[in-house]
Design a protein around this motif. Sequence first.
Motif, mmCIF file in Angstrom:
data_model
loop_
_atom_site.group_PDB
_atom_site.id
_atom_site.type_symbol
_atom_site.label_atom_id
_atom_site.label_comp_id
_atom_site.label_asym_id
_atom_site.label_seq_id
_atom_site.Cartn_x
_atom_site.Cartn_y
_atom_site.Cartn_z
ATOM 1 N N ALA A 284 5.623 16.083 1.147
ATOM 2 C CA ALA A 284 5.984 14.878 0.389
ATOM 3 C C ALA A 284 4.824 14.410 -0.489
ATOM 4 C CB ALA A 284 6.379 13.765 1.350
ATOM 5 N N PRO A 285 5.107 13.747 -1.601
ATOM 6 C CA PRO A 285 4.034 13.169 -2.424
ATOM 7 C C PRO A 285 3.224 12.160 -1.611
ATOM 8 C CG PRO A 285 6.146 13.119 -3.574
ATOM 9 C CD PRO A 285 6.451 13.500 -2.158
ATOM 10 N N LEU A 286 1.924 12.114 -1.889
ATOM 11 C CA LEU A 286 1.079 11.114 -1.229
ATOM 12 C C LEU A 286 1.320 9.766 -1.898
ATOM 13 C CD1 LEU A 286 -2.295 13.030 -0.770
ATOM 14 C CD2 LEU A 286 -0.602 12.480 0.971
ATOM 15 N N ASP A 287 1.883 8.844 -1.170
ATOM 16 C CA ASP A 287 2.283 7.554 -1.717
ATOM 17 C C ASP A 287 1.931 6.474 -0.705
ATOM 18 O OD1 ASP A 287 3.610 5.250 -2.596
ATOM 19 O OD2 ASP A 287 5.306 6.374 -3.405
ATOM 20 N N ALA A 288 0.824 5.771 -0.953
ATOM 21 C CA ALA A 288 0.357 4.762 0.005
ATOM 22 C C ALA A 288 1.362 3.627 0.169
ATOM 23 C CB ALA A 288 -0.996 4.211 -0.436
ATOM 24 N N LEU A 289 2.016 3.239 -0.912
ATOM 25 C CA LEU A 289 2.996 2.150 -0.820
ATOM 26 C C LEU A 289 4.187 2.554 0.031
ATOM 27 C CD1 LEU A 289 2.944 0.776 -4.467
ATOM 28 C CD2 LEU A 289 2.181 -0.422 -2.402
ATOM 29 N N ALA A 290 4.669 3.784 -0.157
ATOM 30 C CA ALA A 290 5.801 4.261 0.646
ATOM 31 C C ALA A 290 5.415 4.354 2.109
ATOM 32 C CB ALA A 290 6.275 5.616 0.130
ATOM 33 N N LEU A 291 4.194 4.811 2.385
ATOM 34 C CA LEU A 291 3.727 4.879 3.765
ATOM 35 C C LEU A 291 3.620 3.487 4.372
ATOM 36 C CD1 LEU A 291 2.620 6.436 6.191
ATOM 37 C CD2 LEU A 291 0.370 6.406 5.088
ATOM 38 N N ALA A 292 3.056 2.553 3.616
ATOM 39 C CA ALA A 292 2.871 1.196 4.124
ATOM 40 C C ALA A 292 4.200 0.532 4.458
ATOM 41 C CB ALA A 292 2.097 0.356 3.109
ATOM 42 N N ARG A 293 5.234 0.881 3.728
ATOM 43 C CA ARG A 293 6.550 0.289 4.001
ATOM 44 C C ARG A 293 7.098 0.698 5.361
ATOM 45 N NH1 ARG A 293 7.397 0.899 -1.731
ATOM 46 N NH2 ARG A 293 8.312 2.971 -1.444
ATOM 47 N N GLN A 294 6.538 1.754 5.946
ATOM 48 C CA GLN A 294 6.984 2.181 7.270
ATOM 49 C C GLN A 294 6.445 1.280 8.386
ATOM 50 O OE1 GLN A 294 9.247 4.699 7.304
ATOM 51 N NE2 GLN A 294 8.941 4.532 5.091
ATOM 52 N N ALA A 295 5.395 0.527 8.084
ATOM 53 C CA ALA A 295 4.817 -0.365 9.092
ATOM 54 C C ALA A 295 5.779 -1.511 9.373
ATOM 55 C CB ALA A 295 3.467 -0.900 8.616
ATOM 56 N N ASP A 296 6.175 -1.686 10.632
ATOM 57 C CA ASP A 296 7.166 -2.700 10.969
ATOM 58 C C ASP A 296 6.556 -4.015 11.444
ATOM 59 O OD1 ASP A 296 6.244 -2.025 13.502
ATOM 60 O OD2 ASP A 296 8.049 -0.898 14.048
ATOM 61 N N SER A 297 5.217 -4.128 11.393
ATOM 62 C CA SER A 297 4.554 -5.362 11.806
ATOM 63 C C SER A 297 3.096 -5.302 11.360
ATOM 64 C CB SER A 297 4.599 -5.518 13.336
ATOM 65 O OG SER A 297 3.816 -4.507 13.965
ATOM 66 N N PRO A 298 2.387 -6.438 11.351
ATOM 67 C CA PRO A 298 0.952 -6.400 11.035
ATOM 68 C C PRO A 298 0.168 -5.499 11.989
ATOM 69 C CG PRO A 298 1.763 -8.645 10.865
ATOM 70 C CD PRO A 298 2.884 -7.845 11.451
ATOM 71 N N GLN A 299 0.541 -5.491 13.265
ATOM 72 C CA GLN A 299 -0.151 -4.623 14.217
ATOM 73 C C GLN A 299 0.086 -3.152 13.886
ATOM 74 O OE1 GLN A 299 -2.377 -4.989 16.465
ATOM 75 N NE2 GLN A 299 -2.279 -3.040 17.578
ATOM 76 N N ALA A 300 1.309 -2.817 13.509
ATOM 77 C CA ALA A 300 1.590 -1.437 13.106
ATOM 78 C C ALA A 300 0.742 -1.046 11.902
ATOM 79 C CB ALA A 300 3.069 -1.272 12.776
ATOM 80 N N ALA A 301 0.587 -1.952 10.952
ATOM 81 C CA ALA A 301 -0.244 -1.674 9.776
ATOM 82 C C ALA A 301 -1.684 -1.406 10.189
ATOM 83 C CB ALA A 301 -0.179 -2.856 8.808
ATOM 84 N N ARG A 302 -2.197 -2.198 11.109
ATOM 85 C CA ARG A 302 -3.578 -2.001 11.567
ATOM 86 C C ARG A 302 -3.727 -0.655 12.265
ATOM 87 N NH1 ARG A 302 -2.908 -7.802 12.550
ATOM 88 N NH2 ARG A 302 -2.216 -7.471 14.700
ATOM 89 N N GLU A 303 -2.753 -0.292 13.072
ATOM 90 C CA GLU A 303 -2.823 0.987 13.772
ATOM 91 C C GLU A 303 -2.739 2.157 12.794
ATOM 92 O OE1 GLU A 303 0.111 1.001 16.872
ATOM 93 O OE2 GLU A 303 -0.732 -0.760 17.869
ATOM 94 N N MET A 304 -1.892 2.028 11.790
ATOM 95 C CA MET A 304 -1.783 3.091 10.787
ATOM 96 C C MET A 304 -3.105 3.288 10.052
ATOM 97 S SD MET A 304 2.036 2.307 9.267
ATOM 98 C CE MET A 304 2.010 3.605 8.035
#
Length: 236
Positions: free
Chosen positions: A173-193
């Motif tokens: 898949a194309p490297l897309d930080a915005l698309a990846l970030a949309r997978q985070a379902d909470s602030p904690q998930a974002a921090r873990e990612m």
Amino acid sequence: MNAKRILDQLMKQAGGSSGAGGTDLKGMVDNLSSQFSSGSGQGGDQKGGGFDPKQLLGGGALGMLIGSKRGRKMGGKALKYGAIAGVGMLAWKAWQNSRGGADGDEAREGRPMDHLEGNQQEQRSLELLQAMIMAARADGHVDERERAMLAEQIDEMGADDELHDWVERQLKAPLDALALARQADSPQAAREMYLVSVAVIDDDNPMERAWLDQLASALGLDDQLKRELEQQAVSS
């Protein structure tokens, strides 16, 4: 899919190589450095010369994901493996530190990986696996052979057909930080990612550093939180 099973095994590999349980981390890194400089000599990868990525962490998918690029600087990476093994609580601690030790509210911030169950645990596992794969690809040098080897390693860990197909898609898949970030379902998930991404990248590689900066922006992480997460990666 059985993403949680695969992530558990990656965490086990990481935890076993982060300095706990008597692992000779320095010896492992010194051995890899020796392989880098030995070319196609004894003990090297006969297909490519010098470095056999399966020797990293005793082999396995984590070694492929983090150490597949011949000639990489490995010492700093090895010191960050523990961030993968303890991603949930380390990311939570980083958030607390960035807020002066404030107590967090899981209902608002999201639960750490360690506290999730069932479908939520499976979803978070997918998010973290996706982040790790994207970070490993950030320098643009994962070739077809390395993709095939990584997919094979994950299959050997017990990936079902659905997860196998998912991994194949992530590797292409194309490297897309915005698309990846949309997978985070909470602030904690974002921090873990972000934390597992830090564990995978090479700090001295400008392309990988740029990927981290793009991801942090996409995830909405402020500078103080970024610093704390990166500090947790090197101190874990």
